[in-house]
Design a protein around this motif. Structure first.
Motif, PDB file in Angstrom:
ATOM      1  N   SER A   2       0.824  -1.200   0.000  1.00  0.00           N
ATOM      2  CA  SER A   2       0.000   0.000   0.000  1.00  0.00           C
ATOM      3  C   SER A   2       0.862   1.256   0.000  1.00  0.00           C
ATOM      4  O   SER A   2       2.064   1.206   0.292  1.00  0.00           O
ATOM      5  CB  SER A   2      -0.894   0.013   1.235  1.00  0.00           C
ATOM      6  OG  SER A   2      -0.111   0.256   2.367  1.00  0.00           O
ATOM      7  N   ARG A   4       1.013   3.359   2.015  1.00  0.00           N
ATOM      8  CA  ARG A   4       1.456   3.682   3.356  1.00  0.00           C
ATOM      9  C   ARG A   4       2.946   3.408   3.544  1.00  0.00           C
ATOM     10  O   ARG A   4       3.649   4.128   4.234  1.00  0.00           O
ATOM     11  CB  ARG A   4       0.666   2.821   4.330  1.00  0.00           C
ATOM     12  CG  ARG A   4       0.505   3.445   5.676  1.00  0.00           C
ATOM     13  CD  ARG A   4      -0.358   2.558   6.517  1.00  0.00           C
ATOM     14  NE  ARG A   4      -0.921   3.334   7.601  1.00  0.00           N
ATOM     15  CZ  ARG A   4      -1.502   2.786   8.645  1.00  0.00           C
ATOM     16  NH1 ARG A   4      -1.639   1.495   8.713  1.00  0.00           N
ATOM     17  NH2 ARG A   4      -1.978   3.536   9.586  1.00  0.00           N
ATOM     18  N   LEU A 190      -1.370   8.378  15.774  1.00  0.00           N
ATOM     19  CA  LEU A 190      -1.581   8.550  14.337  1.00  0.00           C
ATOM     20  C   LEU A 190      -2.941   9.202  14.066  1.00  0.00           C
ATOM     21  O   LEU A 190      -3.079  10.031  13.164  1.00  0.00           O
ATOM     22  CB  LEU A 190      -1.509   7.193  13.632  1.00  0.00           C
ATOM     23  CG  LEU A 190      -0.119   6.578  13.571  1.00  0.00           C
ATOM     24  CD1 LEU A 190      -0.176   5.141  13.113  1.00  0.00           C
ATOM     25  CD2 LEU A 190       0.766   7.382  12.637  1.00  0.00           C
ATOM     26  N   GLY A 261       0.516  12.106  11.128  1.00  0.00           N
ATOM     27  CA  GLY A 261      -0.492  11.115  10.772  1.00  0.00           C
ATOM     28  C   GLY A 261      -0.007   9.968   9.922  1.00  0.00           C
ATOM     29  O   GLY A 261      -0.724   8.982   9.768  1.00  0.00           O
ATOM     30  N   SER A 262       1.171  10.098   9.344  1.00  0.00           N
ATOM     31  CA  SER A 262       1.629   9.032   8.465  1.00  0.00           C
ATOM     32  C   SER A 262       3.149   8.929   8.515  1.00  0.00           C
ATOM     33  O   SER A 262       3.842   9.927   8.381  1.00  0.00           O
ATOM     34  CB  SER A 262       1.168   9.318   7.032  1.00  0.00           C
ATOM     35  OG  SER A 262       1.835   8.478   6.128  1.00  0.00           O
ATOM     36  N   ALA A 315      -2.844   9.278  -3.721  1.00  0.00           N
ATOM     37  CA  ALA A 315      -3.822   8.761  -2.764  1.00  0.00           C
ATOM     38  C   ALA A 315      -5.160   9.468  -2.940  1.00  0.00           C
ATOM     39  O   ALA A 315      -6.212   8.832  -2.961  1.00  0.00           O
ATOM     40  CB  ALA A 315      -3.303   8.947  -1.338  1.00  0.00           C
TER      41      ALA A 315
END
Lengths: 321, 509
Positions: A2, A4, A190, A261-262, A315
Motif C-alpha cells: 500500500s 502507506r 496517528l 499522521g503518516s 492517494a
C-alpha cells in the motif's frame, strides 16, 4: 504494497543504492568497523529522532531536544563532579527531569492550545539557558563506571565494535516501533496526527495522548543526552546546537509526513543512517568539504517532500476514482 | 411501548438568537424519520442537542422513556445514539480496520492483535455487503465506501439511533441506491434512523415520517405517505404567503440592451447547463430549495468554480469568466451569502472594507489616496444609509444589515453592470430588510442588472422582474409578469419532476 509503506521503501532503496555506490568506490566502507562506527556515532541522534518521530506523527514538533541533550550532558558531568551520586542514580534523576520537562510542554500545548512550535522554542531556550547556568565551560566526566560504559562493546567479526550505546539506540528504535505500530496508544497518536478534532469525535483522549507524546520526546532527549555524554565523556553547554533540525531531517527522509499522521519509526532509523552514510563517505573521500553533507541532506529532504506530495496526490486521486 | 426518543420543548439559545424554540421531536423504533428545513431552520442544532455536541438550554429528552442529558458525543454513543456527518468524520490516514476498531482494538499483552482486528473489521463490513481490503488506508476508497464505514462504526458503537446528516450530498445515483438499501436493512433490524436531506425525492423514497423545522420552531410534519410535495415545501418555506405589499416591479422593455447573457453555461457536477439573458435595469430572482444549485449557479457565473462549457457575453461582447478577476473585469460583482466568511474582513474598518475591491482592481502600485478614500467612504455611508458612528469603525462591530450594506458599497464602487446578490437579506433584522430592498429597486432604476438569490419569496416577488426556479441543480421554471408571486414559486419548486436521466436523485431507485 500500500501507499502507506511506499516512503519507507523509497528510503530503504535510497540507503541501499547509496551504500552500493559508496562501496563500489571504497570497498572498505562495507566493513563491520564502518558499520559499527556508523551506529555508534549516530546513536544519540537516532534516539532523539525516535522521540521526534512520535511527536511529528502526532502532528506536532519538538524544537527543544538539542538543548535538552546539551543540558543532560552538563547535568551529568556537574552531578558526577560535585556529588557522590552513582551515575545510574544521576541517569534516573535526569530522565525524570527531562520527561517532566516534556510533559510540561505537552500540557501547555494542549491546555493553552498553543502551537507546539512556540512552546518548544521556549523550551529550547530554557533548556540551553539552564545548561549555561550549570556550567559555561566544558566539564570532563571522570568516573570509573562511566569509563566502563563508554568502553563496553561487542567485538564483531572483522574487528568492528558494536558498542553499548549503539545497542541502546537500536533498542529504543525497536521500542518506539512497537509503541507506534503495535499498541492502541500508537494508533491514537496517528489518529491525532491525521485530524485531532475528528480523533476526539471518535473517542480518542486527545489531551492525555498529546501530553504523553511530549513526555516521550523529553525522555528520548534525556536518554540521547546520556548516550551523548558517554560518547564524548564530557558535558558542554554549547554542544548539539541544531540537533533538533537534524532529527527532523532524519524523520522526513525516513518517510514520515511532516504534517503528521503518516510515517514509520524504522524509517527514521534509516533516515539517520543515510545522513551518517553521507558523512562517512565524505570522510573516506578526504577531499570534499564537510559542508557537502549539508548540501546532500538538503537535496534529499527536498526530494522527499516532493515524493510525499506526489504520493498524497496519488492517494487523493485514488479516493476519487 | 414507549417511543424510542421523545424530545419536548427543546430550546437552545445562542447570543442574540433562539436557534431552537420549544421544538418537539419523536422517533419510533424501526422508522426512517426525515428532518427537513432550510438553512438556519435549526436542524443541525437539534441534532447536536440530541448527540451531546451542544447542551440544551431548555426542554426534555427521553430515550426509552428515561430522561437523558448527554454531555459529549461519547456520552450519546454510550446511550445508543450514533451520528454520521456529511463530511465523513473518520481518519483517512488510518486503515479501514483501524478506523472501525479505534478505541476497542483487540489487545493482548498491550499489543494490538492485528489479524483479529482485521477479521473483526471484515465481519462488521460484511453485514453491509462490503468486501474490501481493510488493511488499506481509508483514503484509498471512495466517499461512498467511507460513508458505509462511518455508518458501520456508528451502528456498532451505538446501536439504537443512527443520525445521518446529509449523507447523500456527495454521492451519485447508484451510490445513493446502495446507501438506501443499507438504511432499509438497519430499519428492519429495529434501528431508528434520522435522515437529513434537502432532496425531496430522496425523502419520499426512504422516509416513513417527516418533521419540518423553520426558524427554530416546529413547522409541521407527519407520515410521508400523507403529505404531498406542495404541503411539504410550504412547511419549509412558510405558510403565511400573505398578500404582497408594495408595487410589483414592471417588466423591463424587451428591447432594452442586454447586460449579460449566458448560453449553455454550466459546470459538470455543480450546475446543469443553463441559458440566461439579463437586460439592463432588470432584477432576476433565483429561487429554489437549499441545495438546488442557486449558489453554485452564482459561483459558476462569477468564476469561483469555473464553468466547463458554454459561452458568456457581457454588454454585448464575449466575456471570459474563468476566475473572479476576469468576472470583475467583465463588469460583474458578487455579494456572497455568508458575509462573515466570504464577504467582510471584520477587523478592518468600514472605509477599508468599502475600498477593498477597488484597490485590488488597481493593484498595489497605484494606491487610492487617503483623502480620496475618506471621501468615497463618506459618500457611500450617506447614500446607502450605513449606520456607523464613523468610517473608521471595524466592520465586525456593525449589525448584520449594515455589514451587508458595506459589502454592497464595495461592489457599487466598482460600478458593475451586473451584480449578483446571494441571500442579501439573510440574518438581518426586519427594518434592514426594507432598506436593502429599497437599494435593490434604486439600482435597477439606475440601469444596473441584478441576479438575486433569495429564500424570502414574498420579498423576491416584490422587486424581481423575472424569477428562475432551480431544482436538483437545473432550471425547471421561469416565471414572468403575473406569475412572479410567492405561491407560484412554491408550486414550481414543489412540482414533481419528470423522471429524467442524469439527475442525481434516487426517486426511481
Amino acid at each position: 504494497m500500500s501507499a502507506r509503506f511506499l516512503p519507507l521503501l523509497a528510503t530503504c532503496a535510497i540507503f541501499v543504492a547509496a551504500y552500493a555506490l559508496a562501496w563500489m568506490q571504497y570497498p572498505n566502507i562495507l566493513s563491520t568497523r564502518v558499520i559499527g562506527n556508523l551506529l555508534t556515532d549516530n546513536a544519540y541522534l537516532g534516539i532523539a529522532a525516535v522521540g521526534m518521530t512520535i511527536v511529528i506523527l502526532s502532528g506536532g514538533i519538538d524544537l527543544s531536544i538539542g538543548s535538552v541533550i546539551a543540558f543532560s550532558g552538563v547535568f551529568i558531568a556537574v552531578m558526577l563532579r560535585d556529588t557522590g551520586l552513582h551515575p545510574l542514580a544521576v541517569f534516573a534523576l535526569l530522565l525524570v527531569l527531562t520527561t517532566a520537562f516534556g510533559l510540561c510542554m505537552g500540557a501547555l500545548i494542549h491546555a493553552l492550545e498553543m502551537p507546539a512550535f512556540i512552546v518548544t522554542l521556549a523550551g529550547m531556550f530554557m533548556a540551553r539557558g539552564l545548561a549555561y547556568v550549570l556550567s559555561i565551560d566544558s566539564v570532563p566526566i571522570d568516573h570509573p563506571f562511566f569509563d566502563a560504559l563508554s568502553s563496553s562493546y561487542y567485538l564483531l567479526p572483522g574487528k568492528g565494535r558494536f558498542t553499548l550505546i549503539a545497542g541502546v539506540m537500536l533498542l529504543v528504535v525497536l521500542a518506539g516501533s512497537l509503541l507506534i505500530h503495535r499498541t492502541p496508544f500508537g494508533t491514537r497518536v496517528l489518529a491525532i496526527g491525521g485530524d485531532a478534532r475528528t480523533a476526539g469525535l471518535l473517542g480518542v483522549p486527545v489531551g492525555r495522548t498529546i501530553v504523553a507524546v511530549y513526555g516521550i520526546s523529553g525522555f528520548c532527549a534525556g536518554l540521547a543526552g546520556i548516550v551523548f555524554a558517554i560518547y564524548t565523556s564530557a558535558g558542554y553547554s554549547l554542544a548539539t546546537v541544531g540537533t533538533e533540525l537534524d532529527a527532523i531531517a532524519a524523520v522526513v527522509i525516513g518517510g514520515t509526513l511532516l504534517s503528521g499522521g503518516s510515517g514509520t519509526v524504522p524509517g527514521t532509523l534509516v533516515g539517520v543512517l543515510i545522513m551518517g552514510l553521507i558523512q562517512t563517505y565524505i570522510v573516506f573521500d578526504g577531499t570534499l568539504s564537510s559542508w557537502w553533507t549539508r548540501i546532500v541532506i538538503g537535496a534529499l529532504l527536498f526530494a522527499f517532500i516532493v515524493l510525499q506530495k506526489g504520493l498524497l496526490r496519488i492517494a487523493e486521486g485514488g479516493a476519487r476514482g | 411501548m414507549t417511543r424510542l426518543i421523545e424530545a419536548r420543548g427543546l430550546t437552545k439559545l445562542f447570543p442574540g438568537t433562539r436557534a431552537l424554540d420549544g421544538v418537539d421531536f419523536d422517533l419510533e423504533r424501526g422508522e426512517v424519520h426525515a428532518l427537513l428545513g432550510e438553512n438556519g431552520a435549526g436542524k443541525s442544532t437539534l441534532i447536536k442537542c440530541l448527540t451531546g455536541a451542544y447542551r440544551r438550554d431548555g426542554g426534555t429528552v427521553a430515550l426509552d422513556g428515561a430522561a437523558i442529558d448527554p454531555r459529549t458525543t461519547a456520552d450519546a454513543q454510550r446511550l445508543g445514539i450514533g451520528t454520521v456527518y456529511q463530511e465523513v468524520n473518520l481518519l483517512p490516514n488510518l486503515t479501514v480496520a483501524e478506523n472501525l476498531m479505534l478505541g476497542r482494538q483487540p489487545v493482548r499483552g498491550g499489543m494490538i492483535r492485528g489479524r483479529a482486528q482485521s477479521r473483526a473489521a471484515r465481519d462488521v463490513l460484511s453485514a453491509y455487503g462490503l468486501s474490501i481490503d481493510v488493511t488499506r488506508p481509508l483514503a484509498a476508497y471512495s466517499v461512498a465506501v467511507q460513508q458505509i464505514v462511518a455508518i458501520a462504526r456508528a451502528v456498532a458503537l451505538s446501536g439504537k439511533v443512527l443520525i445521518l446528516d446529509e449523507p447523500t450530498a456527495s454521492l451519485d445515483a447508484r451510490e445513493v441506491a446502495g446507501l438506501f438499501r443499507i438504511i432499509r436493512d438497519l430499519k428492519d433490524r429495529g434501528l431508528a434512523v434520522v435522515f437529513i436531506s434537502h432532496f425531496l425525492d430522496q425523502v419520499y423514497a426512504i422516509a416513513d415520517r417527516v418533521t419540518v423545522l423553520r426558524n427554530g420552531r416546529n413547522a409541521g410534519g407527519g407520515r410521508t405517505a400523507d403529505l404531498d410535495r406542495l404541503a411539504l415545501v410550504q412547511m419549509m418555506l412558510g405558510h403565511e404567503l400573505h398578500a404582497v405589499e408594495g408595487t410589483r416591479a414592471r417588466p423591463v422593455a424587451p428591447d432594452a440592451p442586454v447586460a449579460a447573457a449566458f448560453n449553455g453555461f454550466g459546470k459538470r457536477g455543480a450546475v446543469e447547463l443553463f441559458s440566461l439573458t439579463v437586460r439592463r435595469g432588470e432584477a432576476v430572482g433565483l429561487a429554489g430549495l437549499l441545495g438546488s444549485g442557486r449558489t453554485e449557479t452564482a459561483e459558476t457565473i462569477f468564476g469561483i468554480t469555473p464553468h466547463d462549457s458554454g459561452t458568456a457575453q457581457a454588454a454585448g461582447r464575449p466575456a471570459s469568466l474563468r476566475n473572479p478577476r476576469e468576472a470583475i473585469r467583465a463588469g460583474f460583482g458578487f455579494c456572497p451569502e455568508d458575509r462573515k466568511t466570504d464577504g467582510i474582513v471584520g477587523e478592518l474598518t468600514v472605509r477599508e472594507n468599502i475600498l477593498l475591491a477597488l484597490q485590488a482592481g488597481r493593484g498595489w502600485s497605484r494606491p487610492v489616496a487617503r483623502a480620496e478614500q475618506g471621501r468615497i467612504a463618506a459618500d457611500y455611508i450617506r447614500r446607502l444609509d450605513i449606520r456607523t458612528p464613523s468610517a473608521e469603525k471595524p466592520v465586525g462591530q456593525l449589525s448584520g444589515g449594515n455589514q451587508q450594506k458595506v459589502i454592497l458599497a464595495r461592489w457599487l464602487l466598482m460600478n458593475p453592470d451586473f451584480l449578483i446578490l446571494d441571500e442579501p437579506t439573510r440574518g438581518i433584522d426586519v427594518g434592514a430588510h426594507a432598506e436593502i430592498i429599497r437599494v435593490i429597486e434604486e439600482l435597477c432604476a439606475q440601469g444596473m442588472s441584478l441576479l438575486v438569490i433569495s429564500s424570502e419569496l414574498e420579498e423576491l416577488s416584490t422587486y424581481a422582474h423575472r424569477v428562475i426556479v432551480l431544482r436538483d441543480r437545473a432550471q425547471v421554471a421561469e416565471l414572468v409578469g403575473e406569475d412572479v408571486a410567492a405561491e407560484r414559486i412554491v408550486q414550481a419548486i414543489a412540482a414533481t419532476p419528470a423522471p429524467a436521466p442524469g439527475h442525481a436523485t434516487a426517486g426511481a431507485a
